[in-house]
Design a protein around this motif. Sequence first.
Motif, PDB file in Angstrom:
ATOM      1  N   GLY A 105      -7.751  -5.359 -20.977  1.00 53.56           N
ATOM      2  CA  GLY A 105      -7.378  -6.745 -20.720  1.00 53.56           C
ATOM      3  C   GLY A 105      -7.118  -7.030 -19.260  1.00 53.56           C
ATOM      4  O   GLY A 105      -7.046  -8.195 -18.847  1.00 53.56           O
ATOM      5  N   THR A 106      -6.976  -5.977 -18.440  1.00 57.02           N
ATOM      6  CA  THR A 106      -6.800  -6.144 -16.996  1.00 57.02           C
ATOM      7  C   THR A 106      -8.117  -6.573 -16.365  1.00 57.02           C
ATOM      8  O   THR A 106      -9.185  -6.055 -16.695  1.00 57.02           O
ATOM      9  N   ILE A 107      -8.073  -7.522 -15.459  1.00 54.05           N
ATOM     10  CA  ILE A 107      -9.226  -7.839 -14.619  1.00 54.05           C
ATOM     11  C   ILE A 107      -9.147  -6.890 -13.433  1.00 54.05           C
ATOM     12  O   ILE A 107      -8.229  -6.978 -12.617  1.00 54.05           O
ATOM     13  N   LEU A 108     -10.098  -5.971 -13.325  1.00 53.81           N
ATOM     14  CA  LEU A 108      -9.978  -4.866 -12.374  1.00 53.81           C
ATOM     15  C   LEU A 108     -11.104  -4.865 -11.353  1.00 53.81           C
ATOM     16  O   LEU A 108     -12.285  -4.986 -11.698  1.00 53.81           O
ATOM     17  N   LEU A 112      -6.060  -6.927 -10.886  1.00 50.67           N
ATOM     18  CA  LEU A 112      -5.641  -5.714 -10.179  1.00 50.67           C
ATOM     19  C   LEU A 112      -6.764  -5.175  -9.310  1.00 50.67           C
ATOM     20  O   LEU A 112      -7.928  -5.136  -9.724  1.00 50.67           O
ATOM     21  N   VAL A 113      -6.402  -4.725  -8.096  1.00 57.53           N
ATOM     22  CA  VAL A 113      -7.320  -4.004  -7.223  1.00 57.53           C
ATOM     23  C   VAL A 113      -6.772  -2.595  -7.017  1.00 57.53           C
ATOM     24  O   VAL A 113      -5.611  -2.425  -6.648  1.00 57.53           O
ATOM     25  N   LEU A 114      -7.612  -1.591  -7.286  1.00 53.72           N
ATOM     26  CA  LEU A 114      -7.299  -0.207  -6.966  1.00 53.72           C
ATOM     27  C   LEU A 114      -8.223   0.263  -5.846  1.00 53.72           C
ATOM     28  O   LEU A 114      -9.260  -0.354  -5.583  1.00 53.72           O
ATOM     29  N   PHE A 115      -7.846   1.384  -5.214  1.00 59.14           N
ATOM     30  CA  PHE A 115      -8.549   1.820  -4.021  1.00 59.14           C
ATOM     31  C   PHE A 115      -9.174   3.198  -4.209  1.00 59.14           C
ATOM     32  O   PHE A 115      -9.124   3.785  -5.294  1.00 59.14           O
ATOM     33  N   ILE A 162      -0.194 -12.412 -12.610  1.00 52.86           N
ATOM     34  CA  ILE A 162       0.169 -11.456 -11.571  1.00 52.86           C
ATOM     35  C   ILE A 162      -1.119 -10.976 -10.902  1.00 52.86           C
ATOM     36  O   ILE A 162      -2.054 -10.539 -11.574  1.00 52.86           O
ATOM     37  N   ILE A 163      -1.164 -11.058  -9.583  1.00 49.86           N
ATOM     38  CA  ILE A 163      -2.275 -10.538  -8.788  1.00 49.86           C
ATOM     39  C   ILE A 163      -1.706  -9.421  -7.924  1.00 49.86           C
ATOM     40  O   ILE A 163      -0.718  -9.632  -7.221  1.00 49.86           O
ATOM     41  N   LEU A 164      -2.313  -8.236  -7.983  1.00 45.75           N
ATOM     42  CA  LEU A 164      -1.741  -7.130  -7.224  1.00 45.75           C
ATOM     43  C   LEU A 164      -2.798  -6.105  -6.842  1.00 45.75           C
ATOM     44  O   LEU A 164      -3.855  -6.003  -7.466  1.00 45.75           O
ATOM     45  N   SER A 165      -2.499  -5.379  -5.771  1.00 48.96           N
ATOM     46  CA  SER A 165      -3.308  -4.243  -5.336  1.00 48.96           C
ATOM     47  C   SER A 165      -2.357  -3.066  -5.170  1.00 48.96           C
ATOM     48  O   SER A 165      -1.283  -3.206  -4.587  1.00 48.96           O
TER      49      SER A 165
END
Length: 338
Positions: free
Chosen positions: A181-184, A164-167, A136-139
């Motif tokens: 474990g998340t790639i952030l 994951l991308v956060l802003f 899963i790839i998500l922002s």
Amino acid sequence: MSDDDLFGGLAKFGLSNYEIKVYKTLLLKGPNTPTGTVKIAGIPQPRIYDLFSSLQEKGFVDTVTGKKHLYRAVPVSIVLRRQVAWMDNYVNSLEEYVEKYRETEDVKEPYIWFVKGNKNVEDRMKSMFYSARDEIILSLSKQSFLNMSGFISRTIKKGITIALVLFSDSSADVIEKVPKGTILKIRDQKPLEMMMVDRSYILSNLKSGVENSDYSIYLEEDQLMHVLSYYFLYNIWQPSEYRYYPDNGGFYYRFTTIWLACDVIDYYLRLGIKVKGQLSGIYKNNRINITGIIKRVERINGVKQSFFIESSNGNFSVGGKSAILEDVKMLDLEISRL
């Protein structure tokens, strides 16, 4: 989420408002008599025995007989997981029936579907977590992340890769809640929400990018998926900065998106870590499975995203599902430390 909203969700499992009040009372206050439950729950006395009887039939309440009747709530971990297991079996049975008896072919038309309303968008995102097999790839905006963090954690525990991308709306205390474990990555800009699952489904929340929009677009068509995937790469992923790098320990990741696979593989190779790959792909129009050592990555923006794998059957260059310059079109990939 308020208490009313949290317990109100039990209505989806067939509980009435009064039944929810009784179950909540027994959960929070412990086993009780009918009279004691009435006083705490604030429900009409004449209804209590019918409510207990109904809750017993639905599996939410147990009883013990003696000098006085005592009722207790069946733990949430038991009763709701039983309901979820039933739902999973029902979904599988229904899908099998539809697959067997439907009268049209399963052809993915290049349609863009619109999902209207924040609640429906959130529900669609949650269902996409359940459908994921590999990646899963998500922002996400701050609030969406907080609503989804539990789903992210459970998905990682299944061995599914989460990138994951956060802003900038996510403060340090929010970032600390990102599951291990998340790639952030972090991006210093206004939130733009997208979610891609196994390079098969994608949802883009237009409210995060278009003023006064109350809907999202959802699609499954492969060519549109390709375009939006690279939009995510160039406009969200690449301009963002890593906060949680891929794991340097006994790592294991699964991919269906070539540019994410290349990004993570390149990270390990730059650290001098040897990477083993188990690849499923298309080679000369035939399905092929390759196990070998990934030797290097080659990335040229707008031209190619590829890696090279060495196996007992030879050396192969690997690109994405739309690759034309490489030997193999990647369908899915598992990588681990050699």
